[in-house]
Design an enzyme around this catalytic site. Structure first.
Site, PDB file in Angstrom:
ATOM      1  N   HIS A  12       0.808  -1.234   0.000  1.00 11.03           N
ATOM      2  CA  HIS A  12       0.000   0.000   0.000  1.00 11.03           C
ATOM      3  C   HIS A  12       0.843   1.287   0.000  1.00 11.03           C
ATOM      4  O   HIS A  12       0.369   2.344   0.426  1.00 11.03           O
ATOM      5  CB  HIS A  12      -0.958  -0.012   1.203  1.00 11.03           C
ATOM      6  CG  HIS A  12      -0.259   0.031   2.535  1.00 11.03           C
ATOM      7  ND1 HIS A  12      -0.780  -0.560   3.662  1.00 11.03           N
ATOM      8  CD2 HIS A  12       0.902   0.598   2.937  1.00 11.03           C
ATOM      9  CE1 HIS A  12       0.037  -0.363   4.684  1.00 11.03           C
ATOM     10  NE2 HIS A  12       1.066   0.343   4.276  1.00 11.03           N
ATOM     11  N   HIS A  59      -2.054   4.372   9.881  1.00 13.50           N
ATOM     12  CA  HIS A  59      -0.690   4.797  10.209  1.00 13.50           C
ATOM     13  C   HIS A  59      -0.732   6.024  11.113  1.00 13.50           C
ATOM     14  O   HIS A  59      -0.299   7.114  10.709  1.00 13.50           O
ATOM     15  CB  HIS A  59       0.087   5.100   8.938  1.00 13.50           C
ATOM     16  CG  HIS A  59       0.233   3.939   8.008  1.00 13.50           C
ATOM     17  ND1 HIS A  59      -0.796   3.467   7.223  1.00 13.50           N
ATOM     18  CD2 HIS A  59       1.291   3.138   7.741  1.00 13.50           C
ATOM     19  CE1 HIS A  59      -0.368   2.434   6.504  1.00 13.50           C
ATOM     20  NE2 HIS A  59       0.884   2.204   6.795  1.00 13.50           N
ATOM     21  N   HIS A 193      10.025  -3.960   4.271  1.00 17.51           N
ATOM     22  CA  HIS A 193      10.476  -2.566   4.308  1.00 17.51           C
ATOM     23  C   HIS A 193      10.719  -2.116   5.730  1.00 17.51           C
ATOM     24  O   HIS A 193      10.108  -2.617   6.664  1.00 17.51           O
ATOM     25  CB  HIS A 193       9.541  -1.601   3.577  1.00 17.51           C
ATOM     26  CG  HIS A 193       8.123  -1.448   4.076  1.00 17.51           C
ATOM     27  ND1 HIS A 193       7.240  -2.493   4.231  1.00 17.51           N
ATOM     28  CD2 HIS A 193       7.420  -0.324   4.424  1.00 17.51           C
ATOM     29  CE1 HIS A 193       6.063  -2.023   4.642  1.00 17.51           C
ATOM     30  NE2 HIS A 193       6.150  -0.717   4.775  1.00 17.51           N
ATOM     31  N   GLU A 240       3.651  -5.556   8.779  1.00 20.48           N
ATOM     32  CA  GLU A 240       2.338  -5.346   8.141  1.00 20.48           C
ATOM     33  C   GLU A 240       1.825  -6.635   7.495  1.00 20.48           C
ATOM     34  O   GLU A 240       0.615  -6.811   7.318  1.00 20.48           O
ATOM     35  CB  GLU A 240       2.423  -4.230   7.079  1.00 20.48           C
ATOM     36  CG  GLU A 240       2.612  -2.843   7.679  1.00 20.48           C
ATOM     37  CD  GLU A 240       2.696  -1.728   6.632  1.00 20.48           C
ATOM     38  OE1 GLU A 240       2.539  -0.568   7.015  1.00 20.48           O
ATOM     39  OE2 GLU A 240       2.947  -2.008   5.435  1.00 20.48           O
TER      40      GLU A 240
END
Ligand code: DHB
Ligand code: FE
Length: 286
Positions: A12, A59, A193, A240
């Site tokens: 995303h 977030h 990431h 995530e």
């Protein structure tokens, strides 16, 4: 009755949303990323889902350190795109499905999962970027969306095992809803990431691809992976990926049905700081 026909998994990355919003999808840097979604855009036009149960993470946009729900189910009729500091993305307002969402709340909570119920919430890139990747830039999203926000930002985060079990409870809930709806469940975020600290920029393509293999073939085994392995191997934001296990847990084979059909698989590095992964699994029709 309602049926879960397919699950979709995708990263995303917010810069993907910015590339779409600013007309940069044909730039050399972005072209290979969007090429990985051209099949998916055609596929979803043919599938015509009525509702997407969209598992994503907020977030620190709608929630903050003041309130940290582990699992938050959106029951509202509408969810507006959030202002994440550069104005809200120019994307349509998300139309919810309060009736189905209320039914899911009743079923899943009675199935012993403590959900937080949310009647007002703005949705950030975690939810809007996957919609843009799959649907492009329509004037209205073509189906209803039930947002389901998972805390993977502030520790402690839920285990993959719990996410996988929750997916099974969500499947039971959706498939007991007394209306003939074509429902998809999406798992979003990831892949490897890390956005901060000494290891910022970490990518682990070999690990990511093994994760995709196992998500397809051995989701139950994969769900046993401890959270520390996600963080060590896929970076702090790699966690995530536990959200993908919610969507995978809702597929028919986990409840004793047929194995899903792998419609599409895509992996690409780099996109911003993230390895982009994308998978479409379809339940075999009976
Ligand atoms: C990036 C990726 C994310 O998942 C996110 O939430 C923010 C930024 C990135 O790759 O830059
Ligand atoms: Fe993220």
């Amino acid at each position: 009755m309602s049926r879960i026909t397919a699950s979709v998994y995708t990263s995303h990355v917010p810069a993907i949303g910015a590339a779409i919003d600013h007309g940069k999808t044909e730039d050399d840097y972005w072209k290979p990323v969007f090429a990985g979604y051209s099949f998916s855009k055609q596929w979803i036009q043919a599938q015509r889902p009525d509702v997407i149960f969209l598992v994503y993470n907020d977030h620190a946009t709608a929630f903050s350190l003041e309130l940290i729900p582990t699992f938050a189910l959106g029951l509202a009729a509408e969810f507006s795109p959030a202002d994440e500091g550069y104005g809200p993305r120019p994307v349509p307002i998300v139309q919810g499905h309060p009736e189905l969402a209320s039914h899911i709340a009743q079923s899943v909570i009675q199935d012993d999962f403590d959900l937080t119920l949310v009647n007002k919430m703005d949705v950030d890139h975690g939810l809007t970027v996957p919609l843009s990747l799959m649907f492009g830039q329509p004037t209205a999203w073509p189906c209803r969306v039930i947002p389901f926000a998972v805390n993977v930002v502030q520790y402690p985060v839920p285990s993959g095992r719990r996410c996988f079990m929750l997916g099974q409870a969500i499947r039971k809930a959706i498939e007991s809803f007394d209306e003939d709806l074509n429902v998809q469940i999406w798992g979003t975020g990831g892949m490897s990431h890390q956005l901060q600290g000494a290891r910022a920029g970490l990518i682990n393509a070999a690990w990511d691809n093994r994760f995709l293999d196992r998500l397809i073939e051995d989701p139950s085994g994969l769900s046993q992976m401890p959270h520390i392995e996600y963080v060590r191997e896929a970076g702090s934001e790699g966690i995530e990926l536990v959200m993908w296990l919610i969507a995978r847990g809702a597929m028919a084979d986990v409840a004793g049905g047929k194995k899903p059909i792998v419609r599409h698989r895509f992996f690409h590095v780099p996109a911003s700081n993230t390895a982009v992964g994308h998978l479409i699994l379809e339940n075999a029709s009976k």
